[in-house]
Motif scaffolding. Structure first.
Motif, PDB file in Angstrom:
ATOM      1  N   GLY A  62      -4.472   0.047   9.259  1.00 39.87           N
ATOM      2  CA  GLY A  62      -3.989   1.471   9.607  1.00 39.87           C
ATOM      3  C   GLY A  62      -3.633   2.168   8.519  1.00 39.87           C
ATOM      4  O   GLY A  62      -3.220   1.492   7.414  1.00 39.87           O
ATOM      5  N   GLU A  63      -3.597   3.460   8.453  1.00 36.46           N
ATOM      6  CA  GLU A  63      -3.049   4.421   7.269  1.00 36.46           C
ATOM      7  C   GLU A  63      -1.710   4.053   7.028  1.00 36.46           C
ATOM      8  O   GLU A  63      -1.511   3.940   5.736  1.00 36.46           O
ATOM      9  N   ASP A  64      -0.780   3.635   7.924  1.00 36.50           N
ATOM     10  CA  ASP A  64       0.763   3.421   7.504  1.00 36.50           C
ATOM     11  C   ASP A  64       0.665   1.941   6.793  1.00 36.50           C
ATOM     12  O   ASP A  64       1.357   2.096   5.606  1.00 36.50           O
ATOM     13  N   PHE A  65      -0.062   0.929   7.224  1.00 28.02           N
ATOM     14  CA  PHE A  65      -0.253  -0.533   6.367  1.00 28.02           C
ATOM     15  C   PHE A  65      -0.783  -0.334   5.100  1.00 28.02           C
ATOM     16  O   PHE A  65      -0.553  -0.838   4.175  1.00 28.02           O
ATOM     17  N   TYR A  66      -1.757   0.466   5.213  1.00 29.82           N
ATOM     18  CA  TYR A  66      -2.645   0.898   3.861  1.00 29.82           C
ATOM     19  C   TYR A  66      -1.645   1.399   2.898  1.00 29.82           C
ATOM     20  O   TYR A  66      -1.769   0.979   1.665  1.00 29.82           O
ATOM     21  N   LEU A  67      -0.813   2.441   3.263  1.00 32.16           N
ATOM     22  CA  LEU A  67      -0.070   3.095   2.217  1.00 32.16           C
ATOM     23  C   LEU A  67       1.140   1.950   2.023  1.00 32.16           C
ATOM     24  O   LEU A  67       1.666   2.000   0.614  1.00 32.16           O
ATOM     25  N   TYR A  68       1.494   1.293   2.921  1.00 34.46           N
ATOM     26  CA  TYR A  68       2.605   0.274   2.633  1.00 34.46           C
ATOM     27  C   TYR A  68       2.305  -0.697   1.231  1.00 34.46           C
ATOM     28  O   TYR A  68       2.957  -1.084   0.489  1.00 34.46           O
ATOM     29  N   LEU A  69       0.803  -1.218   1.672  1.00 32.27           N
ATOM     30  CA  LEU A  69       0.461  -2.177   0.597  1.00 32.27           C
ATOM     31  C   LEU A  69       0.139  -1.492  -0.727  1.00 32.27           C
ATOM     32  O   LEU A  69       0.527  -2.001  -1.846  1.00 32.27           O
ATOM     33  N   ARG A  70      -0.011  -0.411  -0.707  1.00 33.69           N
ATOM     34  CA  ARG A  70      -0.329   0.344  -1.973  1.00 33.69           C
ATOM     35  C   ARG A  70       0.935   0.807  -2.844  1.00 33.69           C
ATOM     36  O   ARG A  70       1.065   0.217  -4.082  1.00 33.69           O
ATOM     37  N   GLN A  71       2.011   1.384  -2.005  1.00 37.40           N
ATOM     38  CA  GLN A  71       3.338   1.276  -2.534  1.00 37.40           C
ATOM     39  C   GLN A  71       3.850   0.104  -3.081  1.00 37.40           C
ATOM     40  O   GLN A  71       4.358   0.248  -4.078  1.00 37.40           O
ATOM     41  N   ARG A  72       3.621  -0.921  -2.551  1.00 38.27           N
ATOM     42  CA  ARG A  72       4.359  -2.283  -3.064  1.00 38.27           C
ATOM     43  C   ARG A  72       3.344  -2.909  -3.738  1.00 38.27           C
ATOM     44  O   ARG A  72       3.709  -4.108  -4.156  1.00 38.27           O
ATOM     45  N   LYS A  73       2.245  -2.548  -4.163  1.00 38.26           N
ATOM     46  CA  LYS A  73       1.066  -2.979  -5.059  1.00 38.26           C
ATOM     47  C   LYS A  73       0.889  -4.548  -4.393  1.00 38.26           C
ATOM     48  O   LYS A  73       0.641  -5.288  -5.189  1.00 38.26           O
ATOM     49  N   ILE A  74       0.633  -4.492  -3.033  1.00 34.38           N
ATOM     50  CA  ILE A  74       0.369  -5.845  -2.504  1.00 34.38           C
ATOM     51  C   ILE A  74      -1.263  -5.789  -2.326  1.00 34.38           C
ATOM     52  O   ILE A  74      -1.696  -4.641  -1.899  1.00 34.38           O
ATOM     53  N   LYS A  75      -2.172  -6.547  -2.612  1.00 32.89           N
ATOM     54  CA  LYS A  75      -3.588  -6.495  -2.449  1.00 32.89           C
ATOM     55  C   LYS A  75      -3.711  -6.951  -0.890  1.00 32.89           C
ATOM     56  O   LYS A  75      -3.196  -7.660  -0.400  1.00 32.89           O
ATOM     57  N   LEU A  76      -4.853  -6.214  -0.534  1.00 36.48           N
ATOM     58  CA  LEU A  76      -5.234  -6.414   0.855  1.00 36.48           C
ATOM     59  C   LEU A  76      -5.498  -7.994   1.046  1.00 36.48           C
ATOM     60  O   LEU A  76      -6.354  -8.424   0.049  1.00 36.48           O
TER      61      LEU A  76
END
Ligand code: SF4
Length: 542
Positions: A69-83
């Motif tokens: 979801g958009e929120d988790f997508y941004l969460y991953l990006r901000q913390r530089k965690i790979k999907l």
């Protein structure tokens, strides 16, 4: 890791009942990805079949990932965690193969978002060892730059050959070469495709690659793999029931239909095997609803005795049985006596056009008198709703055909007193359908017809309508009919932030207009040809 602000965190936990977890050591590592939210992807039967099938090989581990979801997508990006995959939280970039389902064109930008979120290079030429596999797509050409190998057809038939190639070769190019020699596998970089006048010319660059590329299908559904350890999510999903596929393909021939061509020929699973599957899935999952799945369930040759036997089984276990895709005649003539014994009856009918003339023109056979009777029967079964599908922009359609929707709905609500959920989609001339070389109406004409439909729907609180938007449908049509040039447009749209294009609240027309400008595209060019030579003419599906 998850914070309170993430919506539906169950989407990312992956500890569902019947989940398969294996060690990665000495195994071929694959991840199946669905470019939409968890609840949509987990409702996809193909994903469930392939997940369980690949895991049935001892030396293969297959995991799953979905579009966050958009929120988790941004969460991953901000913390530089790979999907990552759900099962072992492994980054997608650490698998040998990531496979994507491409059954809906408006999810293609989600696919690019998932690759990027996983730290995977978007273009195949920039990637090293990892193979991106694509399936479920009719015309793969718009994705050719991003996908290493497509599989065209029903994967069960070639899963063993696929695994054998991965066992035998470790080098990516050797793997792709070996796959391209097998029916159903299409490695786009092994072909030159160019236009000479109005003709698409297809040439092989690797001499052993197949040309034409032939779709592969399962010959015998009874012998083919079907999962019984049914994955049971901890959150509600779009189709929250155990699905049992009773037939594949469709013996009818509606001229607009792509699914019929994609799943040709029509095949049935035996009643014995279906009941056995129902029993096993129920025991293994505890699901309280079983749904029989087929493009047109009532064409199943033993539908009456199958429904009777299953209704007995379900009432003994007090579980629900649902029968989507029934023909109206069957509700009225053959099946209504069984429907009384089913816990919950819901009905969806694809009427497509309100006049008989137009239904004949698209080869949709429906007896409207029987539909009215079926609606009354549904009311007597305590159903409160009926769902109806219509289309507009159909070939040979006139304003009178559209205005006729009004009298049709008035009559239906009068005789049945049911509430109506009405979905009006736009006709899209999809590849491989009988109407593949028909023009879609232009934006102005579709907007005019849309207004006419709005005027034609009776102002009545018992009718809820959703009407497709012309711009989005024209875009979907263009992507579905695209040639290789279109991949640069997908890339631009993705770079400009296009994501979740299938969702009304996320679709951004300005982004796509800007992408069209930057890529130098005119959508009309993809809609205006009337020819027998298409960007997908190198693929033979029948
Ligand atoms: S629209 Fe439905 S009934 Fe018609 S051919 Fe397609 S699957 Fe069959």
């Amino acid at each position: 890791m998850l914070e309170g602000s993430i919506r539906k965190p169950q989407r990312y936990l992956g500890n569902e009942w019947n989940v398969i977890k294996k060690s990665h050591i000495s195994r071929i590592r694959m991840c199946l990805c669905y470019p939409d939210l968890y609840e949509i992807g987990m409702s996809n039967l193909g994903l469930r079949i392939i997940y369980s099938l690949l895991n049935s090989f001892e030396d293969v581990v297959c995991e799953r990932a979905f579009m966050p979801g958009e929120d988790f997508y941004l969460y991953l990006r901000q913390r530089k965690i790979k999907l990552f995959s759900l099962e072992t939280k492994t980054a997608l970039s650490d698998f040998e193969v990531v496979g994507f389902n491409f059954d809906y064109e408006l999810n293609f930008t989600n696919f690019l978002s998932m690759l990027n979120a996983a730290g995977i290079e978007l273009r195949s030429k920039d990637r090293n060892d990892l193979i991106v596999l694509g399936g479920g797509v009719a015309n793969p050409e718009s994705l050719w730059e991003f996908v290493d190998v497509f599989f065209l057809g029903e994967f069960e038939e070639k899963a063993a050959s696929f695994v054998n190639v991965l066992r035998r070769y470790k080098d990516k190019n050797a793997r792709l070469k070996a796959l391209s020699e097998i029916d159903g596998f299409y490695v786009p970089s092994f072909y030159n495709v160019y236009k000479k006048g109005q003709e698409y010319i297809f040439e092989k660059k690797y001499r052993y690659a197949k040309l034409p590329i032939r779709k592969v299908y399962v010959r015998n559904l009874n012998n083919s793999f079907y999962p019984t350890e049914w994955l049971t999510p901890y959150t509600s999903i779009a189709h929250d029931r155990a699905q049992i596929e009773i037939a594949r393909g469709c013996p009818n021939r509606c001229f607009f239909c792509q699914a019929r061509a994609m799943y040709f020929p029509y095949r049935e699973r035996s009643p014995f095997r279906i009941i056995d599957l129902a029993d096993n899935i129920y025991k293994n999952s505890g699901y309280e609803n079983i749904s029989l799945l087929a493009l047109s369930a009532s064409n199943y040759s033993n539908i009456e005795s199958l429904v009777s036997d299953l209704a007995d089984y379900c009432s003994k276990k007090t579980i629900g049985l649902s029968l989507p895709s029934l023909r109206i005649e069957d509700v009225v003539d053959r099946l209504h006596k069984y429907l009384f014994r089913i816990k919950k009856v819901s009905a969806t009918f694809a009427v497509e056009a309100a006049t008989e003339r137009l239904r004949n023109a698209i080869n949709k056979k429906i007896d409207i008198k029987k539909l009215m009777e079926a609606a009354k029967i549904l009311k007597s079964l305590y159903s409160r709703h009926i769902k109806l599908y219509f289309m507009y922009g159909l070939p040979s359609e006139t304003d009178d055909d559209i205005i006729a929707i009004k009298s049709f709905l008035r009559e239906l609500t009068r005789v049945s007193r049911l509430k109506v959920n009405l979905s009006v989609n736009i006709f899209i001339p999809k590849p491989f359908s009988y109407f593949e070389n028909v023009l879609i109406n232009d934006n102005e004409e579709l907007e005019r017809k849309r207004r006419l439909i709005l005027y034609s729907i009776p102002r009545n609180r018992s009718i809820k309508a959703s009407i497709a938007s012309p711009y989005k449908s024209i875009l979907e049509s263009a992507i579905s009919r695209a040639d290789r040039g279109f991949s640069s447009l997908l890339y631009e749209a993705y770079m400009l932030g296009a994501r979740f294009d299938a969702y009304r609240e996320c679709f951004n027309k300005d982004v796509w207009n800007e992408a069209l400008k930057r890529a130098g595209f005119n959508l009309n060019e993809y809609l205006s040809e009337s020819t027998d030579n298409f960007p997908w003419s190198h693929i033979h599906i029948i």
